[in-house]
Scaffold this active site. Structure first.
Site, PDB file in Angstrom:
ATOM      1  N   HIS A 164       0.824  -1.189   0.029  1.00 59.18           N
ATOM      2  CA  HIS A 164      -0.122   0.007   0.025  1.00 59.18           C
ATOM      3  C   HIS A 164       0.780   1.141   0.027  1.00 59.18           C
ATOM      4  O   HIS A 164       0.469   2.306   0.361  1.00 59.18           O
ATOM      5  CB  HIS A 164      -0.802  -0.113   1.089  1.00 59.18           C
TER       6      HIS A 164
ATOM      7  N   SER B  89      16.247  20.506 -15.997  1.00 59.58           N
ATOM      8  CA  SER B  89      14.896  21.385 -16.471  1.00 59.58           C
ATOM      9  C   SER B  89      15.483  22.835 -17.057  1.00 59.58           C
ATOM     10  O   SER B  89      16.653  23.103 -16.754  1.00 59.58           O
ATOM     11  CB  SER B  89      14.232  21.884 -15.053  1.00 59.58           C
TER      12      SER B  89
ATOM     13  N   LYS C  64      17.271  20.875 -10.815  1.00 52.11           N
ATOM     14  CA  LYS C  64      16.475  19.771 -11.128  1.00 52.11           C
ATOM     15  C   LYS C  64      17.386  18.602 -12.075  1.00 52.11           C
ATOM     16  O   LYS C  64      18.137  18.936 -12.786  1.00 52.11           O
ATOM     17  CB  LYS C  64      15.221  20.034 -11.832  1.00 52.11           C
TER      18      LYS C  64
ATOM     19  N   GLU D  98      10.399   7.529 -16.350  1.00 54.19           N
ATOM     20  CA  GLU D  98       9.003   8.181 -16.748  1.00 54.19           C
ATOM     21  C   GLU D  98       8.392   7.490 -17.885  1.00 54.19           C
ATOM     22  O   GLU D  98       7.279   7.020 -17.750  1.00 54.19           O
ATOM     23  CB  GLU D  98       8.949   9.660 -16.307  1.00 54.19           C
TER      24      GLU D  98
END
Ligand code: ARG
Length: 465
Positions: free
Chosen positions: A160, A281, A287, A294
Site C-alpha cells: 500500500h 529543467s 533539477k 517516466e
C-alpha cells in the site's frame, strides 16, 4: 488498366484514386518484411519445382534474381516508395520481372498474397520473439548484477506504499528478474503457435498445385504446415498473443519505472539515476529528472494501445482474408519496437543506479517496520499470534504518540503490555535480525537472497555463478 505496380490490373478499366492508394498501399510499413518475403519466395520457387510447374533451372534463375533483389534492397535507405508498388510483395515480384523477364511471372503460380503475407509475418514475428527474449535476458543480467552489488543493502519494503517490513535491495531487484522470466516464457510459448507455415494455402481454399507443404515449412524453419487453409490466411491470433505478452512485459517495466521514479525522488532518496539517463529543467537549475524511467512507465500504455486497437480490428471479421488484417503490422511493429527500446533502457539505466545505503536503512528502521518481529518474538514466548498482534498494535499506538521507535519504549511500558518482553526481545528488533528470520523459500533473508542471486547468475550465464 490500373497503374504500373499493381498486380491485379487486368480486370480494371481505370487507375486507382490517389486517396485509395493512400489507404490501401502498405509498402511504407510492410517494407520491414522484405527479407522474409524473399525467403518465402525462394521456398515457394522450390515448392513449384516439386509440383512440376518450374524446372530446376528456372527455379535457380528465379532464386538468383531474388538474391539480387535482396542485395538491391539492402542497399536502399528505406522503402522504395517511388516504385509505385502497393506493398512489399508486389515490389519484389515487379523487380523480379524487371530483372529476369517473363520467367518472373511464373513465381506467383498457386500462391496468393494472403498465404504469402501470413508466412512473412510469422517469420518476422519469430525473429522478433528471439530478439526480445535476448533483450529480456540482458535486462535480467543488469538486475542480477545490481542484486549482487546491493546484496547487503537493507531497504524498506512496502505494501500500500506504506513501510511494511525490511527487505534487501537485492531481493527487490530479483523480484523483477522473476517477472521478466515469466515474460520470456510467455513469448517462448507464443512462439510455438507462431512457428507454423501457411504457405501453400493460396488465397483461402488451398493451392491447386501439388506442392510439398511439409518440405516448404521445413525449408523455412517452421515446425509444421498449418492445417486449414481458411483459418491459415485469416489467423492473426499470433499477433494478438504476442502483443499480449508485450503488454505484460511492458506492465512489469512500468512498475519498475514507477518504483525508481519514487525511489529517486527527494522524499525517498533511495537511489540516484546516472546523469546519462536523466535530464535537467530548462527553468530550474537544481533539477535532475528521471525522464527515461517516466517513459518506461508510460510505454506500457502505448503498447497496450496497440493490443487493444488490433483486437478491435479483428472483432467480427468474417473468414477468410480481409484487408483489415493489413493493420496487423503497424500494431505489431510498434509494440515490438517500443518494448525493445524499453528493455534496452532497463539494461542501460540499471547499472547507473547508486543506492544511498544509509538512507535505505533509515527507511527500513522507520515506520515501525519491526512490529511483526515483535509480535513474532511474543509468539516465540508462548503468546498466541492474534493476541500478540493486538498487544503490539497497542504498543505501536503508544510509540506513535510518543514519537519513538518500538524498541525505544521503556521496558516498564513494554512489560505492562506483555510481561514476556525482555531485553533479548528488544535486541531482536533490528532490521538485520528481522530479515534473517525470513528464511523460508522465497524470503528476503540474506542466505536465501544469496542463493537466488547465485541461481540466476548460473541460469543467465553470468560470471561468478
Ligand atoms: N498488403 C497486404 C497485407 O498486408 C497483403 C495481402 C493482400 N491481399 C489481398 N487479397 N489484397 O495484408
Amino acid at each position: 488498366m490500373a497503374e504500373a505496380g499493381a498486380m491485379w490490373g487486368g480486370r480494371f478499366g481505370s487507375g486507382s484514386d490517389a486517396l485509395f492508394r493512400a489507404i490501401n498501399d502498405s509498402l511504407a510499413i510492410d517494407w520491414r518484411l522484405i527479407e522474409q518475403d524473399l525467403d518465402g519466395s525462394i521456398a515457394w520457387a522450390s515448392g513449384l519445382v516439386g509440383a512440376g510447374v518450374l524446372s530446376r533451372e528456372e527455379a535457380d534463375r528465379i532464386v538468383a534474381g531474388l538474391e539480387e533483389i535482396r542485395d538491391e534492397a539492402r542497399g536502399l535507405e528505406g522503402p522504395p516508395l517511388d516504385s509505385g508498388a502497393e506493398d512489399v510483395h508486389t515490389w519484389v515480384e515487379q523487380r523480379l520481372i524487371d530483372r529476369i523477364g517473363t520467367l518472373g511471372k511464373k513465381l506467383h503460380t498457386g500462391r496468393s498474397r494472403n498465404d504469402q503475407v501470413a508466412t512473412d509475418l510469422r517469420l518476422w514475428t519469430r525473429g522478433a520473439i528471439d530478439e526480445l527474449v535476448g533483450l529480456i535476458e540482458d535486462a535480467q543480467r543488469a538486475l542480477v548484477a545490481l542484486a549482487d552489488r546491493e546484496s547487503e543493502t537493507i531497504m524498506a519494503g512496502y505494501t500500500h506504499l506504506q513501510r511494511a517490513q525490511p527487505v534487501l535491495a537485492a531481493h527487490w531487484a530479483l523480484a523483477y528478474v522473476e517477472m521478466l522470466a515469466r515474460d520470456a516464457a510467455r513469448l517462448a510459448d507464443a512462439r510455438s503457435r507462431v512457428n507454423v507455415c501457411p504457405l501453400g494455402c493460396g488465397a483461402l481454399a488451398g493451392t491447386a498445385y501439388e506442392v510439398d507443404r511439409e518440405a516448404i515449412a521445413k525449408a523455412l524453419g517452421f515446425d509444421a504446415p498449418t492445417a486449414n487453409s481458411l483459418d491459415s490466411v485469416a489467423d492473426r491470433d499470433f499477433v494478438l498473443e504476442v502483443l499480449d505478452a508485450l503488454v505484460q512485459c511492458g506492465l512489469h517495466l512500468s512498475k519498475l519505472g514507477e518504483e525508481l521514479v519514487l525511489f529517486a525522488s527527494g522524499e525517498f532518496g533511495f537511489v540516484e539515476v546516472g546523469d546519462a539517463f536523466a535530464s535537467g529543467s530548462s527553468l530550474m537549475p537544481q533539477k535532475k529528472n528521471p525522464d527515461a524511467l517516466e517513459l518506461l512507465r508510460a510505454k506500457a500504455g502505448v503498447i497496450a494501445g496497440q493490443r487493444a486497437g488490433f483486437a478491435m480490428v479483428l472483432k467480427s471479421l468474417p473468414l477468410a482474408y480481409n484487408k483489415d488484417l493489413q493493420e496487423d503490422k503497424a500494431a505489431l511493429f510498434r509494440g515490438v519496437d517500443e518494448l525493445s527500446l524499453c528493455l534496452r533502457i532497463v539494461a542501460g539505466v540499471i547499472p547507473t543506479l547508486v543506492f544511498d545505503r544509509q538512507r535505505c536503512l533509515g527507511a527500513a528502521r522507520a515506520g515501525h517496520s519491526n512490529a511483526t518481529d515483535l509480535a513474532d518474538a511474543l509468539v516465540e514466548r508462548g503468546v498466541a499470534f492474534r493476541e500478540a498482534h493486538e498487544i503490539v498494535g497497542s504498543l505501536v499506538r503508544e510509540a506513535i504518540a510518543r514519537g519513538v521507535a518500538l524498541e525505544d519504549l521503556d521496558l516498564k511500558t513494554l512489560r505492562a503490555a506483555s510481561d514476556v518482553i525482555d531485553k533479548d526481545v528488544l535486541a531482536s528488533l533490528t532490521p538485520e535480525r528481522g530479515m534473517a528470520r525470513r528464511n523460508a523459500i522465497g524470503g528476503s533473508s540474506p542466505a536465501r537472497v544469496r542463493e537466488a542471486v547465485g541461481g540466476w547468475k548460473g541460469r543467465l550465464g553470468m560470471a561468478g555463478a
